[in-house]
Design a protein around this motif. Structure first.
Motif, PDB file in Angstrom:
ATOM      1  N   LEU A 389      43.415  -5.668   5.848  1.00  0.00           N
ATOM      2  CA  LEU A 389      42.055  -5.780   5.330  1.00  0.00           C
ATOM      3  C   LEU A 389      41.911  -6.981   4.393  1.00  0.00           C
ATOM      4  O   LEU A 389      40.889  -7.691   4.430  1.00  0.00           O
ATOM      5  CB  LEU A 389      41.684  -4.488   4.599  1.00  0.00           C
ATOM      6  CG  LEU A 389      40.248  -4.402   4.071  1.00  0.00           C
ATOM      7  CD1 LEU A 389      39.245  -4.541   5.204  1.00  0.00           C
ATOM      8  CD2 LEU A 389      40.040  -3.092   3.320  1.00  0.00           C
ATOM      9  N   VAL A 439      39.244   0.068   8.475  1.00  0.00           N
ATOM     10  CA  VAL A 439      38.463   1.089   7.773  1.00  0.00           C
ATOM     11  C   VAL A 439      38.312   2.348   8.633  1.00  0.00           C
ATOM     12  O   VAL A 439      38.395   3.479   8.130  1.00  0.00           O
ATOM     13  CB  VAL A 439      37.091   0.517   7.383  1.00  0.00           C
ATOM     14  CG1 VAL A 439      36.215   1.591   6.757  1.00  0.00           C
ATOM     15  CG2 VAL A 439      37.271  -0.640   6.405  1.00  0.00           C
ATOM     16  N   CYS A 442      41.577   4.294   8.420  1.00  0.00           N
ATOM     17  CA  CYS A 442      41.708   5.017   7.151  1.00  0.00           C
ATOM     18  C   CYS A 442      40.823   6.254   7.115  1.00  0.00           C
ATOM     19  O   CYS A 442      41.220   7.312   6.610  1.00  0.00           O
ATOM     20  CB  CYS A 442      41.348   4.080   5.996  1.00  0.00           C
ATOM     21  SG  CYS A 442      42.487   2.690   5.764  1.00  0.00           S
ATOM     22  N   GLY A 448      39.917   8.324   4.197  1.00  0.00           N
ATOM     23  CA  GLY A 448      39.667   7.173   3.338  1.00  0.00           C
ATOM     24  C   GLY A 448      40.141   7.330   1.920  1.00  0.00           C
ATOM     25  O   GLY A 448      39.799   6.506   1.053  1.00  0.00           O
ATOM     26  N   ILE A 451      42.658   4.220   0.692  1.00  0.00           N
ATOM     27  CA  ILE A 451      42.014   2.911   0.590  1.00  0.00           C
ATOM     28  C   ILE A 451      40.935   2.913  -0.490  1.00  0.00           C
ATOM     29  O   ILE A 451      40.688   1.893  -1.144  1.00  0.00           O
ATOM     30  CB  ILE A 451      41.424   2.502   1.966  1.00  0.00           C
ATOM     31  CG1 ILE A 451      41.097   1.013   1.987  1.00  0.00           C
ATOM     32  CG2 ILE A 451      40.210   3.327   2.301  1.00  0.00           C
ATOM     33  CD1 ILE A 451      42.274   0.108   2.001  1.00  0.00           C
ATOM     34  N   CYS A 452      40.292   4.056  -0.726  1.00  0.00           N
ATOM     35  CA  CYS A 452      39.230   4.127  -1.735  1.00  0.00           C
ATOM     36  C   CYS A 452      39.789   4.216  -3.149  1.00  0.00           C
ATOM     37  O   CYS A 452      39.240   3.604  -4.076  1.00  0.00           O
ATOM     38  CB  CYS A 452      38.325   5.323  -1.470  1.00  0.00           C
ATOM     39  SG  CYS A 452      37.264   5.146  -0.033  1.00  0.00           S
ATOM     40  N   LEU A 459      38.022  -2.738  -1.015  1.00  0.00           N
ATOM     41  CA  LEU A 459      37.073  -2.049  -0.141  1.00  0.00           C
ATOM     42  C   LEU A 459      35.632  -2.422  -0.476  1.00  0.00           C
ATOM     43  O   LEU A 459      34.813  -2.679   0.421  1.00  0.00           O
ATOM     44  CB  LEU A 459      37.278  -0.545  -0.258  1.00  0.00           C
ATOM     45  CG  LEU A 459      36.400   0.321   0.641  1.00  0.00           C
ATOM     46  CD1 LEU A 459      36.748   0.091   2.106  1.00  0.00           C
ATOM     47  CD2 LEU A 459      36.551   1.796   0.285  1.00  0.00           C
ATOM     48  N   LEU A 497      30.887  -2.132  10.231  1.00  0.00           N
ATOM     49  CA  LEU A 497      31.682  -2.169   9.008  1.00  0.00           C
ATOM     50  C   LEU A 497      30.889  -1.631   7.823  1.00  0.00           C
ATOM     51  O   LEU A 497      31.424  -0.874   6.991  1.00  0.00           O
ATOM     52  CB  LEU A 497      32.135  -3.605   8.737  1.00  0.00           C
ATOM     53  CG  LEU A 497      32.953  -3.837   7.466  1.00  0.00           C
ATOM     54  CD1 LEU A 497      34.258  -3.055   7.522  1.00  0.00           C
ATOM     55  CD2 LEU A 497      33.235  -5.330   7.268  1.00  0.00           C
ATOM     56  N   LYS A 500      30.704   2.199   8.087  1.00  0.00           N
ATOM     57  CA  LYS A 500      31.983   2.850   7.806  1.00  0.00           C
ATOM     58  C   LYS A 500      32.286   2.856   6.314  1.00  0.00           C
ATOM     59  O   LYS A 500      32.721   3.882   5.756  1.00  0.00           O
ATOM     60  CB  LYS A 500      33.098   2.130   8.566  1.00  0.00           C
ATOM     61  CG  LYS A 500      33.073   2.329  10.073  1.00  0.00           C
ATOM     62  CD  LYS A 500      33.526   3.709  10.465  1.00  0.00           C
ATOM     63  CE  LYS A 500      33.573   3.856  11.972  1.00  0.00           C
ATOM     64  NZ  LYS A 500      33.967   5.215  12.387  1.00  0.00           N
ATOM     65  N   ILE A 501      32.065   1.725   5.639  1.00  0.00           N
ATOM     66  CA  ILE A 501      32.362   1.654   4.207  1.00  0.00           C
ATOM     67  C   ILE A 501      31.394   2.531   3.416  1.00  0.00           C
ATOM     68  O   ILE A 501      31.774   3.170   2.411  1.00  0.00           O
ATOM     69  CB  ILE A 501      32.319   0.188   3.736  1.00  0.00           C
ATOM     70  CG1 ILE A 501      33.469  -0.590   4.391  1.00  0.00           C
ATOM     71  CG2 ILE A 501      32.421   0.095   2.224  1.00  0.00           C
ATOM     72  CD1 ILE A 501      33.524  -2.045   3.996  1.00  0.00           C
ATOM     73  N   LEU A 504      32.710   6.002   3.599  1.00  0.00           N
ATOM     74  CA  LEU A 504      33.880   6.194   2.739  1.00  0.00           C
ATOM     75  C   LEU A 504      33.473   6.329   1.277  1.00  0.00           C
ATOM     76  O   LEU A 504      33.934   7.242   0.564  1.00  0.00           O
ATOM     77  CB  LEU A 504      34.851   5.020   2.910  1.00  0.00           C
ATOM     78  CG  LEU A 504      35.691   4.972   4.180  1.00  0.00           C
ATOM     79  CD1 LEU A 504      36.558   3.731   4.185  1.00  0.00           C
ATOM     80  CD2 LEU A 504      36.555   6.207   4.304  1.00  0.00           C
TER      81      LEU A 504
END
Length: 517
Positions: A389, A439, A442, A448, A451-452, A459, A497, A500-501, A504
């Motif tokens: 990432l 992402v 994860c 997630g 990664i979070c 992120l 993207l 997805k973020i 999360l």
């Protein structure tokens, strides 16, 4: 009148007459200027021999005294000597050299797959074979050259990953190779990794029974009964096709998750689904397809090692780390020549080099395929995901070369400074798709959490980057080298993207550390 006088008179009449000249008709017309060309022969050269005559001449034993027959290699050392001679100075290229390369390419994949479990022969010769097939060039226009060379390198990666993968990665970051050779190396890494992970693969050029041990082969009658003909067609760029299917799958998964939250959509989908019949008839075609599937599974060789065991140590981490070192060296060389005249400045993004948009997008696509294939590795959440990432965000936002976005024949001092900040559409799309795959992985593995909570700034930075790209595209901004399919893929990857973020951060917003943004 006397006879004498009569004779004299006749003689005088005959002598007084003019002589008559008779000419034969030749058919020549002085007005016709092409008569001479028509009457002349078609060619002064002797007629060329027919193919049958050439075949007879070739079979003449008196003319093939010095012609040697190339022997089919039995050992991998012999195969390496054919593609990369090491005995003295290389002789001039001739008919024997063409035949030698044709024979080597024809048996390379089959011989490599046969030797994968025969002691240490493959491990001892694998690196030399990598050098030989990577540097091999199609100087003789051999039929099927690219397909056979790619198949040989794929077999090397799949059969000996611990030796071949680091060797290919090391050769990729050298400046002596062309764009085509770099594409071959990247495709070998991606396709070899997919084979190690037992993922669906394009059919091999070598039949499975050719590389099996003789005692494991079926009798000819049973083999012909269960043999299924495979499609031998190969795509021009399999890595990009794999990346497109993987990113589409990740986006479709987010669509299904969003649809489950809307009651109207859930009810409509349930009404549209047709319930299958509980009793179905078994036909001969279905049983035949089942038999062919079982036979192909039995003939398919098992991987020598699981890809999850070698993904981080031999594939992904060396590829990422070597790229960072290469980028540091290239930017250092550009900084040394930054104050030189325009024609003496060094640019790391030249044609055929790694930082060129074409090669860099292929590099990111290969890394995305490797990251997706290694999703079940134990190092994925802690090492692979954040490293990939970070690389995607850096290459998608920061300029990797001083000449990025500029033409090679233009001076950068005369350009608009904003032009230098533009990214090529191919590089930007591949970076977004790599971030999307990371992402999505994860989110699928641990929701997630890692990664979070452990890489919050990274992120959030990826989210801001995707939002900025999507906003500019919606406002009508044009990306350098975009248009057509690139524009569609770019907007789709950016939107996926961002979604997805957002999913999360909505899950872990209360637990995420405040970093003062």
């Amino acid at each position: 009148m006397s006879p004498a006088s009569t004779t004299a008179t006749e003689n005088r009449r005959t002598s007084s007459r003019k002589p008559t000249i008779t000419t034969l008709p030749s058919g020549y017309d002085s007005d016709d200027s092409l008569t001479g060309y028509i009457s002349s022969p078609s060619s002064s050269r002797s007629p060329s021999p027919t193919p049958s005559e050439l075949a007879e001449i070739e079979k003449d034993p008196t003319l093939n005294v010095t012609k040697t027959k190339v022997v089919r290699p039995v050992y991998l050392a012999q195969l390496g000597e054919m593609v990369r001679p090491t005995s003295g100075v290389k002789a001039e290229e001739g008919p024997e050299e063409v035949t030698k390369i044709e024979v080597a390419l024809g048996v390379a994949e089959e011989l490599i797959r046969k030797k994968r479990a025969y002691g240490t022969e493959l491990e001892e010769n694998a690196v030399n074979l990598v050098y030989g097939f990577v540097t091999l060039q199609d100087n003789f226009d051999i039929e099927g050259f690219s397909v056979k060379r790619q198949a040989a390198l794929n077999a090397l990666v799949a059969c000996c990953p611990r030796k071949v993968a680091p060797a290919i990665i090391g050769e990729f970051f050298k400046n002596q190779y062309s764009t085509d050779q770099r594409f071959v190396m990247l495709s070998a890494l991606a396709l070899g990794a997919r084979e190690l992970a037992s993922f669906p693969m394009p059919p091999s050029t070598v039949q499975a029974q050719r590389i099996a041990f003789p005692s494991k082969r079926l009798p000819p009658a049973l083999h012909n009964k269960y043999l299924a003909a495979g499609d031998q067609s190969r795509t021009a760029n399999p890595v990009q096709n794999l990346l497109e299917s993987i990113s589409r799958e990740a986006i479709d998964r987010s669509k299904e998750a969003a649809a489950d939250k809307v009651p109207e959509l859930v009810r409509e989908r349930q009404l549209r689904i047709k319930r299958p019949t509980k009793i179905s008839e078994v036909t001969s075609s279905s049983t035949g397809s089942l038999d062919r599937t079982l036979e192909s599974m039995q003939l398919r060789p098992q991987p020598v090692v699981a890809f999850t065991e070698v993904a981080a140590e031999y594939f992904i981490c060396p590829l990422v780390n070597r790229f960072w070192l290469f980028l540091r060296d290239e930017q250092s060389r550009e900084a040394r020549t930054a104050y030189q005249p325009a024609m003496h400045r060094y640019r790391g993004a030249g044609t055929g080099l790694i930082l060129n948009a074409l090669v860099l997008s292929q590099f990111l696509a290969t890394l995305a395929v490797l990251v997706h294939t290694a999703r079940n590795a134990k190092e994925w959440l802690a090492i692979i995901a954040p490293e990939a990432l970070e690389l995607a965000v850096t290459l998608g936002t920061q300029p990797v070369s001083q000449g990025e976005g500029l033409n090679e024949d233009e001076d950068e001092d005369e350009q608009n400074p904003e032009r230098r900040a533009q990214k090529e559409a191919a590089v930007l799309t591949s970076s977004l798709e790599l971030a999307l795959i990371v992402v999505d992985g994860c989110l699928d593995l641990d929701g997630g959490r890692s990664i979070c909570l452990e890489h919050t700034a990274l992120l959030l930075g990826a989210g801001e980057w995707g939002t900025e790209v999507l906003t500019r595209i919606e406002k009508g901004a044009k990306v350098l080298g975009g248009g057509g399919i690139h524009e569609m893929k770019l907007s789709r990857a950016a939107a996926g993207l961002v979604l997805k973020i957002d999913e999360l951060t909505s899950r872990w917003r209360r637990s995420m550390v405040d970093i003062g943004l």
